[in-house]
Structures are given as structure tokens and as C-alpha cells.
Write an enzyme that holds these catalytic residues in place. Structure first.
Site, PDB file in Angstrom:
ATOM      1  N   CYS A   1       0.820  -1.208   0.000  1.00  0.00           N
ATOM      2  CA  CYS A   1       0.000   0.000   0.000  1.00  0.00           C
ATOM      3  C   CYS A   1       0.862   1.271   0.000  1.00  0.00           C
ATOM      4  CB  CYS A   1      -0.867   0.033   1.248  1.00  0.00           C
ATOM      5  SG  CYS A   1      -1.756  -1.488   1.530  1.00  0.00           S
TER       6      CYS A   1
ATOM      7  N   ARG B   1       4.664   0.475  -6.289  1.00  0.00           N
ATOM      8  CA  ARG B   1       4.663  -0.412  -5.128  1.00  0.00           C
ATOM      9  C   ARG B   1       3.638  -1.528  -5.288  1.00  0.00           C
ATOM     10  NH1 ARG B   1       6.529   2.386  -0.231  1.00  0.00           N
ATOM     11  NH2 ARG B   1       5.028   1.219   0.979  1.00  0.00           N
TER      12      ARG B   1
ATOM     13  N   TRP C   1      -3.148  -2.602  -1.354  1.00  0.00           N
ATOM     14  CA  TRP C   1      -2.739  -3.934  -1.801  1.00  0.00           C
ATOM     15  C   TRP C   1      -3.387  -4.882  -0.787  1.00  0.00           C
ATOM     16  CZ3 TRP C   1       0.633  -7.897   0.069  1.00  0.00           C
ATOM     17  CH2 TRP C   1       1.118  -8.774  -0.915  1.00  0.00           C
TER      18      TRP C   1
ATOM     19  N   ASN D   1      -1.310   1.756   6.292  1.00  0.00           N
ATOM     20  CA  ASN D   1      -0.462   0.667   5.767  1.00  0.00           C
ATOM     21  C   ASN D   1      -0.076  -0.223   6.928  1.00  0.00           C
ATOM     22  OD1 ASN D   1      -0.468   1.912   3.331  1.00  0.00           O
ATOM     23  ND2 ASN D   1       1.716   2.399   3.286  1.00  0.00           N
ATOM     24  N   GLY D   2       0.076  -1.521   6.663  1.00  0.00           N
ATOM     25  CA  GLY D   2       0.485  -2.449   7.725  1.00  0.00           C
ATOM     26  C   GLY D   2      -0.648  -3.401   8.055  1.00  0.00           C
TER      27      GLY D   2
ATOM     28  N   GLU E   1      18.840 -16.237  -9.126  1.00  0.00           N
ATOM     29  CA  GLU E   1      18.355 -14.883  -9.361  1.00  0.00           C
ATOM     30  C   GLU E   1      17.752 -14.755 -10.770  1.00  0.00           C
ATOM     31  OE1 GLU E   1      17.476 -12.425  -7.776  1.00  0.00           O
ATOM     32  OE2 GLU E   1      17.540 -10.767  -9.191  1.00  0.00           O
TER      33      GLU E   1
ATOM     34  N   LYS F   1      13.908 -13.668 -11.522  1.00  0.00           N
ATOM     35  CA  LYS F   1      13.531 -12.542 -12.386  1.00  0.00           C
ATOM     36  C   LYS F   1      12.578 -13.007 -13.469  1.00  0.00           C
ATOM     37  CE  LYS F   1      14.638  -9.957 -10.724  1.00  0.00           C
ATOM     38  NZ  LYS F   1      15.252  -9.352  -9.571  1.00  0.00           N
TER      39      LYS F   1
ATOM     40  N   GLU G   1       9.068 -13.857 -12.010  1.00  0.00           N
ATOM     41  CA  GLU G   1       8.434 -12.674 -11.436  1.00  0.00           C
ATOM     42  C   GLU G   1       7.759 -11.793 -12.486  1.00  0.00           C
ATOM     43  OE1 GLU G   1      11.409 -10.145  -9.666  1.00  0.00           O
ATOM     44  OE2 GLU G   1       9.944  -9.100  -8.436  1.00  0.00           O
TER      45      GLU G   1
ATOM     46  N   HIS H   1      19.204 -35.380  -8.975  1.00  0.00           N
ATOM     47  CA  HIS H   1      18.625 -35.890  -7.728  1.00  0.00           C
ATOM     48  C   HIS H   1      17.119 -35.608  -7.662  1.00  0.00           C
ATOM     49  CE1 HIS H   1      22.606 -36.833  -6.344  1.00  0.00           C
ATOM     50  NE2 HIS H   1      22.994 -35.614  -6.691  1.00  0.00           N
TER      51      HIS H   1
ATOM     52  N   LYS I   1       6.605  -3.745  -4.441  1.00  0.00           N
ATOM     53  CA  LYS I   1       8.029  -3.390  -4.414  1.00  0.00           C
ATOM     54  C   LYS I   1       8.598  -3.534  -3.013  1.00  0.00           C
ATOM     55  CE  LYS I   1      11.864  -1.708  -6.053  1.00  0.00           C
ATOM     56  NZ  LYS I   1      12.671  -2.656  -6.840  1.00  0.00           N
TER      57      LYS I   1
HETATM   58  O1  M6R Z   1      13.727  -4.342  -0.382  1.00  0.00           O
HETATM   59  P1  M6R Z   1      14.315  -5.718  -0.230  1.00  0.00           P
HETATM   60  O2  M6R Z   1      15.629  -5.861  -0.891  1.00  0.00           O
HETATM   61  O3  M6R Z   1      14.368  -6.160   1.187  1.00  0.00           O
HETATM   62  O4  M6R Z   1      13.286  -6.666  -0.983  1.00  0.00           O
HETATM   63  C1  M6R Z   1      13.399  -8.051  -0.930  1.00  0.00           C
HETATM   64  C2  M6R Z   1      12.552  -8.716  -1.968  1.00  0.00           C
HETATM   65  O5  M6R Z   1      11.188  -8.429  -1.735  1.00  0.00           O
HETATM   66  C3  M6R Z   1      12.905  -8.266  -3.380  1.00  0.00           C
HETATM   67  O6  M6R Z   1      14.254  -8.457  -3.641  1.00  0.00           O
HETATM   68  C4  M6R Z   1      12.078  -9.055  -4.419  1.00  0.00           C
HETATM   69  O7  M6R Z   1      12.447 -10.380  -4.396  1.00  0.00           O
HETATM   70  C5  M6R Z   1      12.283  -8.438  -5.796  1.00  0.00           C
HETATM   71  N1  M6R Z   1      11.032  -7.946  -6.290  1.00  0.00           N
HETATM   72  C6  M6R Z   1      12.800  -9.374  -6.808  1.00  0.00           C
HETATM   73  O8  M6R Z   1      12.983  -8.756  -8.033  1.00  0.00           O
END
Ligand code: M6R
Length: 590
Positions: free
Chosen positions: A2, A27, A71, A97-98, A463, A467, A470, A486, A585
Site C-alpha cells: 500500500c 509499489r 494492496w 499501511n500495515g 536470481e 527474475k 516474477e 537428484h 516493491k
Molecule cells: O527491499 P528488499 O531488498 O528487502 O526486498 C526483498 C525482496 O522483496 C525483493 O528483492 C524481491 O524479491 C524483488 N522484487 C525481486 O525482483
């Protein structure tokens, strides 16, 4: 997650709120709304979906208001669950938020006292609690109401009879922007930058009252906080001609590396890591991409500095983890606001460890929790997918490891020199961009992928897969290449392409053997290989060439190629790249 905005000044509140909420769109949100004080009336609008080109000309005319992008956590995305939420009188509205963890108990209690609830949210209890405590002074009512809340919150409240906004925070970010005769409060910096770059970072427990002529902060007593300058401009947070923030941010990698080197290695390394010199072990706590940066860090620290490193998902660290005596805990977090990482850092502190935050955001919550802070200077990252911030985290980790290493000075200097060449090396990756884009067209037809690597290539594979899934929604798994046989071998076949990370080091020949095994199971194999590699073509279907660098630095170059691969694949599939579905985000709830 949010986004929150509150405005108090001379402009039309709805215009500031809408434009600031748009700055927070990255976000992630599913509904939104605003409330503006118009004369002695509170006018409210709420809607599902995107803000789009909302135009309220003639509808609102006040100079004070609050807004929110939601959100969904409690209750599905709908108009009735969108913020702001009001009390029974309709004179008071809040955005939040929260998560209020005791909201169910509070709701039952308030209902028993006659309060009528109109949403499924936890937030609505806040409005009713403030209502019960209100007798003409909003600030006092908020202070009393929040005593009843458990969980996390950033709240902004407005009352139709008052001349002020009242906001407060606990475990959820909230920043005040101080302009000329105007104040704007928000959950994240980009929402403020159109109006001011002078900010006050609020602390947990702060309650702030915003009036046209100034503000005051209360935290058990009247309190002052320093005003700081944000080193970013609004242009830094705009697309600058790129189709998506993600592409712009990938292309900013060379500059990000330069920034960090300019900051920390103006001549020799000038990064103060004296606090880590005597540590016997390092534990990294992080989530998502930052966790993968920690995994790269593990190899770098163990190889360069002979310090044992454990890398933990922050969300798992809280379950009975044991910390070796004299450990340093590193919380790696781009946003500095990831709830799981913050909790893990706090837990580490309670267990007696010193905690270092590696974060991209000045003044973020992580910087308050930590004993030491190192900023990974990536600038604002807007796209949900972390790209340049990951590169910045790696550069910082290399620098710390080099500084702590006992390798000869001449060797350290060579490494630094190679780091200094990296911006140029990374720039030359972009000459292969159209090739990567055309390969992505082909990949975009598949629904499952496997990413494999060994050593430095393993976290790169993880990673790369993160990506890809995601932003393109292709199911992609990252694995150590040796682990496929395995179990995951059962998934290989002509509909499951494999991306093989081939770094020219001591993992190389065994990677080639693994690739043969995958080819024997009919999977198409695409290798990421050094530009001087003359062998690889015989073994795989396609090769993406990576400009040469020392293998320890290869996670940077290889990852940037995988970021581009994910970007162009998502584009070919018509995905909404900067704001992937279901994601946010900054993940400020555990
Ligand atoms: O702000 P942070 O680095 O703590 O965020 C951690 C993850 O939420 C963040 O890296 C997330 O995995 C990314 N959206 C990946 O691209």
C-alpha cells in the site's frame, strides 16, 4: 504494498494526492481512494483498479486531504475495502499501511459498543477507535487509539472539523516532506519529490500533527527530528525515454557501479569496516533478490576473506536460529523496509550480535535497527523487479570482502582495478541486447524453464529464475547444476529449456558434463558463456556471449544478461513489466 499520502498546504489537495499516489504506483495496488476536507465536510472517493486519468475537476476544492493505494491483505479488492475508511459519523477518515493483528478482537469489542462496520478490513477499527477517543482534538484521539493496536501501522487521519492531519507510524514507513508553506506525508520518497526534497524520517512511535503553518512530533513527549535532503531528483524516478522502468534501471547498472566506487574507493578503499575485522562468522538475513546477493556474498567472503558465511531467508531466521559467538549479521535490503528482514535483524540484535544494514534507502527502517549501515548507492528503483539495486549490493559486498581479506595488497589492487573496469564491461553487454531480445521471443513460447549453475553461477541461476518467473510468469526454477539428477531431471524434456551459467573457472568442465546430461534428456540448452569460450558451442543449442571479467565478478555481468532476458521475454508475452501481478516493491508485512 500500500501507499499513503497526506497533504496540507496551499495547493488543491486532490491534485497533489493523485499525482503523488501515481508516483507510488510501482509499489503495487489493487484499489485506491482519497478524502479531502472541503469546507466543514469530508469528501471521499474510492475505486477498484488503477488511478488512470482520474480527474476530479470541480468535485473537490480543499487544501488538505489523504490518499491511499491498497494492496489487499484483509478483504478482497473492492470499493468498500478501499481506503480511506471512516467512522460512524463520516466526519473522520483514515488511511493505513500495515496489519492490525488484534483487529478481530477490537472489531467485536467496538461492535458490542454499537459501532457499525462497513468493510472487511483491519483498518476500519482504527477509524472507530479514534472516533471513541475524539472530543475535538484529533491528535489526542489518535494517541489514545493507537495504544490499543497490535501489529504494524503507518496511519494518516483527517477530521472534517479540524485544521490538521495527524499521522503516526509503528513498523511501517512514513516520511514527512517539508516544502515552502506546505507539508506532505507519504510512505515513500518518490511521492514527495515533485514538491520537496527536504524530508523528516519518522521513528516508530512518532505521532505527527501537520498544520498549514508547521508540524509537531510527539513520542511520549514533544520531540524533534532532523530535516534531511534527499539526494535524488524526480528525473531519477522517471522513465527517461525507456519503455519501462525495469529497462532503464538495467541500463543504469554501469552508473551504479561507478557511484559506489566513487563513494567507497575514491583512491583506495575508504569503506569503514573496522567493526567486522574481528568477527568469526557472518550471517546474512535477506529476502528475494537481496537473499541472492547474500548467496553471492557467501562465495566471495569465503573465498577472499576466509570468513564462514551462512545465508538465511529472513522469514525463516526467526524460527530458532542459533548464532555463533562473535557473529556479524548482515541485513541486506534494497528498500530497508522489508518486514521479515527487519524482524530478523532485530532478533539478531536481541541475541547479542552486531548488525550491519546494507540498504539503498537513506533513513529507512533498516538503518535504525542496525548498529552499522552501508548504503548501496543505486538511486531510486521503481520497477518491482530488483535489477540495479542487486548490482549495487554485489559491489558493496565485494568491497567489504576485499577490505576484510588478507590477500596481498597487490592482489587487492588488481581486484579493485577490475571492479573499476566493470562499468565499461557492463556497457558492452548492451551491444548484445537485440540478440538477447530475439532469443527471448523464442523463450516466451515455453511455460517451464530451468536455470543451473555451479559456484558463483549457482546464485546467478537462482536470481535469473526469480527474475524470469516474477515478470514473465513462466515457471522457472534455479538449481545447482549438480542437483538436477537428484530429482528435477524428471522435469527435463523438449518443452523445458535450460539456461546454463558457464563461468570460466574450476566449475567449467563439470558444467559441460552436466549440460551433456541435460541434452541427453532432450532439453534445449542455452548457455551464458564467456566471450572467449571456444568450446561451448559444440554442446548447446544457443550461446549468449558475456564480456570477459574475472570469475569472482562474473555474477554482475551474467546477472545483467539474465535481467535483460527476463525483461524481453516478459515483453514478448505482453506482461505488465514494472508492476507484475500479485507483487509489491516493498513488502512491509511479514
Ligand atoms: O527491499 P528488499 O531488498 O528487502 O526486498 C526483498 C525482496 O522483496 C525483493 O528483492 C524481491 O524479491 C524483488 N522484487 C525481486 O525482483
Amino acid at each position: 504494498m500500500c501507499g499513503i499520502v497526506g497533504y496540507c498546504g496551499f495547493r488543491k489537495a486532490e491534485e497533489v494526492i493523485i499525482s503523488s499516489l501515481k508516483r507510488l504506483e510501482y509499489r503495487g495496488y489493487d484499489s485506491w481512494g482519497l478524502a479531502v476536507r472541503d469546507g466543514n465536510e469530508l469528501k471521499i472517493f474510492r475505486s477498484v483498479g488503477n488511478i488512470g486519468s482520474a480527474d476530479f475537476t470541480g468535485h473537490f476544492s480543499g487544501n488538505m486531504g489523504i490518499g491511499h493505494t491498497r494492496w489487499a491483505t484483509h478483504g478482497k479488492p473492492s470499493e468498500k475495502n478501499a481506503h480511506p475508511h471512516t467512522d460512524c459519523t463520516g466526519k473522520l477518515a483514515v488511511v493505513h499501511n500495515g496489519i492490525i493483528s488484534n483487529f478481530q478482537t477490537l472489531k467485536e469489542e467496538l461492535s458490542d459498543r454499537g459501532h457499525v462496520f462497513r468493510s472487511d478490513t483491519d483498518t476500519e477499527v482504527i477509524a472507530h477507535l479514534i472516533e471513541e477517543n475524539y472530543s475535538g482534538d484529533l491528535k489526542t484521539a489518535v494517541i489514545r487509539a493507537i495504544k490499543r493496536l497490535n501489529g504494524s501501522y503507518a496511519i494518516v487521519a483527517i477530521h472534517s472539523e479540524g485544521e490538521s492531519l495527524v499521522a503516526c507510524r509503528y513498523k511501517s514507513p512514513l516520511i514527512l516532506g517539508v516544502g515552502d508553506e506546505e507539508l506532505i506525508i507519504a510512505s515513500d520518497v518518490p511521492a514527495l519529490l515533485d514538491y520537496t526534497n527536504r524530508v523528516v524520517y519518522l521513528d516508530d512511535g512518532d505521532v505527527i500533527e501537520l498544520k498549514k503553518d508547521g508540524y509537531s512530533i510527539w513520542n511520549g513527549k514533544e520531540t524533534t527530528r532532523s530535516v534531511e535532503s534527499i539526494p535524488w531528483s524526480i528525473e531519477d524516478a522517471e522513465k527517461g525515454g525507456y519503455e519501462h522502468f525495469m529497462l532503464k534501471e538495467i541500463h543504469e547498472a554501469p552508473g551504479v557501479i561507478e557511484n559506489n566506487l566513487a563513494e567507497y574507493v575514491p583512491r583506495d578503499i575508504e569503506l569503514d569496516v573496522s567493526f567486522a575485522e574481528e568477527v568469526d562468522a557472518i550471517t546474512v538475513v535477506a529476502c528475494g533478490t537481496s537473499y541472492h546477493a547474500g548467496l553471492v556474498g557467501r562465495y566471495v567472503f569465503e573465498n577472499l576473506a576466509q570468513i564462514p558465511v551462512r545465508v538465511e531467508y529472513a522469514s525463516e531466521f526467526v524460527y530458532g536460529s542459533f548464532l555463533q559467538r562473535n557473529s556479524l549479521v548482515m541485513g541486506i535490503t534494497q528498500s530497508g523496509e522489508t518486514a521479515d528482514t527487519l524482524e530478523a535483524m532485530k532478533r539478531a540484535k536481541k541475541m547479542g550480535s552486531k548488525v550491519l544494514a546494507i540498504t539503498n534507502v537513506l533513513g529507512s527502517s533498516a538503518t535504525r535497527v542496525a548498529d552499522y549501515v552501508i548504503y548501496s548507492r543505486a538511486g531510486p528503483e521503481i520497477s518491482v523487479a530488483a535489477t540495479k539495486s542487486f548490482i549495487a549490493q554485489l559491489v558493496v559486498l565485494y568491497l567489504i570482502a576485499i577490505e576484510l581479506s588478507s590477500i596481498p595488497l597487490s592482489e587487492k589492487r588488481k581486484l579493485i582495478d577490475e571492479l573499476k573496469m566493470l562499468p565499461g564491461t557492463v556497457q558492452s553487454i548492451f551491444q548484445y541486447e537485440s540478440e538477447i531480445a530475439s532469443l527471448s521471443e523464442w523463450i516466451s513460447e515455453y511455460e517451464n524453464m530451468m536455470y543451473v549453475g555451479r559456484g558463483y553461477g549457482y546464485p546467478v541461476a537462482l536470481e535469473g529464475a526469480l527474475k524470469m518467473k516474477e515478470i514473465s510468469y513462466i515457471h522457472a526454477e534455479g538449481y545447482p547444476a549438480g542437483e538436477l539428477k537428484h530429482g528435477p531431471f524428471a522435469l527435463l524434456g523438449e518443452r523445458t529449456p535450460v539456461i546454463a551459467i558457464l563461468i570460466p573457472d574450476d566449475s567449467y568442465s563439470i558444467m559441460l558434463s552436466n549440460i551433456k546430461e541435460m541434452k541427453a534428456r532432450d532439453s534445449p540448452v542455452i548457455a551464458l558463456a564467456d566471450e572467449n569460450d571456444t568450446e561451448v558451442e559444440k554442446y548447446v543449442d544457443r550461446v549468449i556471449r558475456i564480456p570477459s571479467t574475472r570469475s569472482i565478478l562474473a555474477p554482475i555481468t551474467y546477472s545483467i544478461v539474465l535481467q535483460l532476458l527476463a525483461y524481453y521475454t516478459a515483453k514478448a508475452r505482453g506482461c505488465e513489466i514494472d508492476r507484475p501481478r500479485n507483487l509489491a516493491k516493498s513488502v512491509t508485512v511479514e
